[in-house]
Design a protein around this motif. Structure first.
Motif, mmCIF file in Angstrom:
data_model
loop_
_atom_site.group_PDB
_atom_site.id
_atom_site.type_symbol
_atom_site.label_atom_id
_atom_site.label_comp_id
_atom_site.label_asym_id
_atom_site.label_seq_id
_atom_site.Cartn_x
_atom_site.Cartn_y
_atom_site.Cartn_z
ATOM 1 N N ASN A 148 -17.600 -9.005 -5.023
ATOM 2 C CA ASN A 148 -16.491 -8.951 -4.071
ATOM 3 C C ASN A 148 -16.594 -7.663 -3.252
ATOM 4 O O ASN A 148 -16.384 -6.568 -3.764
ATOM 5 C CB ASN A 148 -15.160 -8.994 -4.828
ATOM 6 C CG ASN A 148 -13.966 -8.991 -3.900
ATOM 7 O OD1 ASN A 148 -14.099 -8.890 -2.678
ATOM 8 N ND2 ASN A 148 -12.776 -9.086 -4.457
ATOM 9 N N CYS A 149 -16.925 -7.805 -1.979
ATOM 10 C CA CYS A 149 -17.122 -6.634 -1.118
ATOM 11 C C CYS A 149 -15.828 -5.870 -0.870
ATOM 12 O O CYS A 149 -15.867 -4.697 -0.480
ATOM 13 C CB CYS A 149 -17.731 -7.064 0.220
ATOM 14 S SG CYS A 149 -19.353 -7.830 0.058
ATOM 15 N N ASP A 150 -14.686 -6.519 -1.052
ATOM 16 C CA ASP A 150 -13.397 -5.879 -0.779
ATOM 17 C C ASP A 150 -12.812 -5.163 -1.996
ATOM 18 O O ASP A 150 -11.699 -4.656 -1.934
ATOM 19 C CB ASP A 150 -12.383 -6.929 -0.283
ATOM 20 C CG ASP A 150 -12.829 -7.566 1.028
ATOM 21 O OD1 ASP A 150 -13.454 -6.858 1.833
ATOM 22 O OD2 ASP A 150 -12.552 -8.754 1.233
ATOM 23 N N LEU A 151 -13.556 -5.110 -3.064
ATOM 24 C CA LEU A 151 -13.051 -4.481 -4.278
ATOM 25 C C LEU A 151 -12.878 -2.979 -4.050
ATOM 26 O O LEU A 151 -13.798 -2.307 -3.574
ATOM 27 C CB LEU A 151 -14.040 -4.717 -5.423
ATOM 28 C CG LEU A 151 -13.496 -4.727 -6.848
ATOM 29 C CD1 LEU A 151 -12.511 -5.868 -7.025
ATOM 30 C CD2 LEU A 151 -14.642 -4.863 -7.838
ATOM 31 N N PRO A 152 -11.703 -2.408 -4.355
ATOM 32 C CA PRO A 152 -11.496 -0.972 -4.125
ATOM 33 C C PRO A 152 -12.366 -0.119 -5.035
ATOM 34 O O PRO A 152 -12.828 -0.573 -6.091
ATOM 35 C CB PRO A 152 -10.001 -0.780 -4.431
ATOM 36 C CG PRO A 152 -9.638 -1.921 -5.317
ATOM 37 C CD PRO A 152 -10.501 -3.066 -4.896
ATOM 38 N N ALA A 153 -12.558 1.127 -4.611
ATOM 39 C CA ALA A 153 -13.431 2.039 -5.363
ATOM 40 C C ALA A 153 -12.924 2.276 -6.780
ATOM 41 O O ALA A 153 -13.720 2.419 -7.718
ATOM 42 C CB ALA A 153 -13.554 3.360 -4.615
ATOM 43 N N THR A 154 -11.604 2.306 -6.962
ATOM 44 C CA THR A 154 -11.053 2.548 -8.295
ATOM 45 C C THR A 154 -11.453 1.437 -9.269
ATOM 46 O O THR A 154 -11.801 1.704 -10.421
ATOM 47 C CB THR A 154 -9.524 2.644 -8.235
ATOM 48 O OG1 THR A 154 -9.000 1.487 -7.552
ATOM 49 C CG2 THR A 154 -9.085 3.888 -7.483
ATOM 50 N N THR A 155 -11.409 0.205 -8.796
ATOM 51 C CA THR A 155 -11.775 -0.916 -9.659
ATOM 52 C C THR A 155 -13.265 -0.924 -9.940
ATOM 53 O O THR A 155 -13.699 -1.196 -11.070
ATOM 54 C CB THR A 155 -11.354 -2.242 -9.008
ATOM 55 O OG1 THR A 155 -9.958 -2.201 -8.700
ATOM 56 C CG2 THR A 155 -11.616 -3.412 -9.942
ATOM 57 N N ARG A 156 -14.065 -0.623 -8.933
ATOM 58 C CA ARG A 156 -15.517 -0.557 -9.138
ATOM 59 C C ARG A 156 -15.867 0.527 -10.161
ATOM 60 O O ARG A 156 -16.735 0.342 -11.020
ATOM 61 C CB ARG A 156 -16.234 -0.292 -7.817
ATOM 62 C CG ARG A 156 -16.214 -1.483 -6.862
ATOM 63 C CD ARG A 156 -17.024 -1.209 -5.604
ATOM 64 N NE ARG A 156 -16.984 -2.368 -4.722
ATOM 65 C CZ ARG A 156 -17.788 -3.417 -4.813
ATOM 66 N NH1 ARG A 156 -18.728 -3.426 -5.756
ATOM 67 N NH2 ARG A 156 -17.689 -4.434 -3.992
#
Length: 387
Positions: free
Chosen positions: A176-184
């Motif tokens: 998912n390209c829209d995943l925020p940095a915190t979740t990644r």
């Protein structure tokens, strides 16, 4: 009259014949121009068929009625409570369910039922939240892959918290390209912990060493992630790291030695409680005034102060920005400068710091050599095509 004859006939018919006849009855209910009496009798017959001993009959009923807005609600509700092989057909497709029904199915149903709910299109945010909270790993994976599902960020974070160790779920989320940095970053942390536990459990490496290597790899990935993410996500990422106890002096030093000044300044601002602009001014003040006060206010270890001081001095020399790798790779010359400065301090107090810096230097040297070899191979390929 026809329904009465049907009811007499099904008593002696085989299961296959009953299933075919049930399918015909259900289609007649949906698509034929039945009078009120016949329509009521047909609905009663279908309700009676819910008690048929053969699942073939109930499945035939489910397959015909599942997608129809005109299906009898009582029949749909009963089929949804049937064995999973039958229930999933109506749960996945029926437009008669409201969100409260679906949430209840997720809370009380087995994994197959939860997955059927997760496949619905569209799927509302509240239902997705229920799956994220109590659904099985299989249901959560189906939810993530459902492009018609409205999934709130907190639901994604909950799935990461519960199933971030499951490879299939990590891969689906990373896609998912829209995943925020915190979740990644949370996914990266889950992966590093999982790998460390796996290696230690098989006694391929000592537990402490496995977790140290995994932590350093996680910190490396975190700095790279911050460098690739939009500037607006840097502070949320810092707060996420703080909340999870991952904003260590080692990670902050790595960010600085990579030239990721934005991450370094955001970390100091968050830890010290000072405005970012003020922290930035102290960091870039060539006189060095005020930076030690910010460092102390951030409660970073006194033993790492020599490294940060030397790194700040090196950062102010513009030639260090010319080193390749962007803000995600350690800068070899900068590390060597910091090592030289730290070796003059008291060895007993900063020995762990020197050990860390030497590992940084080794990592930077290996990356530089790897990059150099890749460039040589690329140049050779260009020359071959040009010849």
């Amino acid at each position: 009259m026809i329904v009465r004859q049907f009811l007499h006939w099904v008593r002696t018919a085989s299961a296959g014949e009953r299933a075919e006849a049930t399918s015909a009855l259900a289609r007649a209910f949906l698509f034929s121009d039945l009078g009120p009496d016949d329509r009521g009798a047909a609905e009663g017959a279908m309700i009676m068929l819910l008690d048929d001993a053969s699942p073939l009959v109930r499945r035939a009923l489910a397959e015909v009625l599942a997608s129809s807005q005109k299906a009898p609600p009582a029949v749909i509700q009963a089929l949804a409570a049937d064995q999973p092989e039958i229930a999933v057909t109506v749960i996945e497709r029926s437009p008669l369910f409201i969100d409260a029904d679906l949430v209840d199915l997720v809370a009380t149903g087995p994994s197959a039922v939860q997955s059927a709910v997760a496949r619905r299109a569209p799927l509302q945010c509240a239902v997705a939240a229920a799956i994220a909270e109590v659904g099985s790993a299989e249901a959560c994976l189906v939810l993530i892959e459902n492009l018609d599902a409205d999934i709130a960020p907190f639901s994604i974070d909950r799935m990461v918290e519960r199933f971030g160790h499951v490879a299939a779920i990590r891969e689906a989320l990373f896609a998912n390209c829209d995943l925020p940095a915190t979740t990644r970053q949370a996914l990266v942390a889950k992966l590093s912990t999982t790998l460390a536990d796996f290696v230690a459990a098989r006694e391929w490496m000592e537990v402490d060493r496995a977790h140290r290597i995994a932590q350093e790899a996680c910190e490396k990935a975190t700095v790279a992630l911050a460098a690739e993410s939009p500037a607006r996500e840097t502070r949320p990422l810092i707060r996420h790291l703080c909340a999870n106890g991952q904003l260590t002096a080692g990670l902050i030093l790595r960010a600085l030695l990579c030239g990721n000044v934005a991450l370094f300044e955001e970390a100091l601002a968050e830890l010290s409680g000072l405005p970012l602009a003020r922290v930035s001014a102290y960091v870039h003040d060539n006189r060095g005034a005020g930076f030690r006060a910010v460092y102390d206010k951030a409660r970073l270890p006194a033993s790492t102060w020599p490294a940060f001081r030397a790194a700040i001095e090196a950062m102010r020399e513009r030639d260090h920005y010319a080193e390749p790798g962007g803000a995600s790779r350690l800068k070899r010359r900068m590390i060597e400068r910091v090592l030289t400065g730290c070796e003059k301090a008291e060895i007993g107090q900063i020995e762990p710091l020197l050990t860390l810096l030497r590992r940084f230097a080794t990592e930077a040297a290996r990356e530089e050599a790897r990059r150099y070899c890749e460039e040589l191979v690329a140049d050779e390929m260009v020359e071959r095509f040009a010849a």
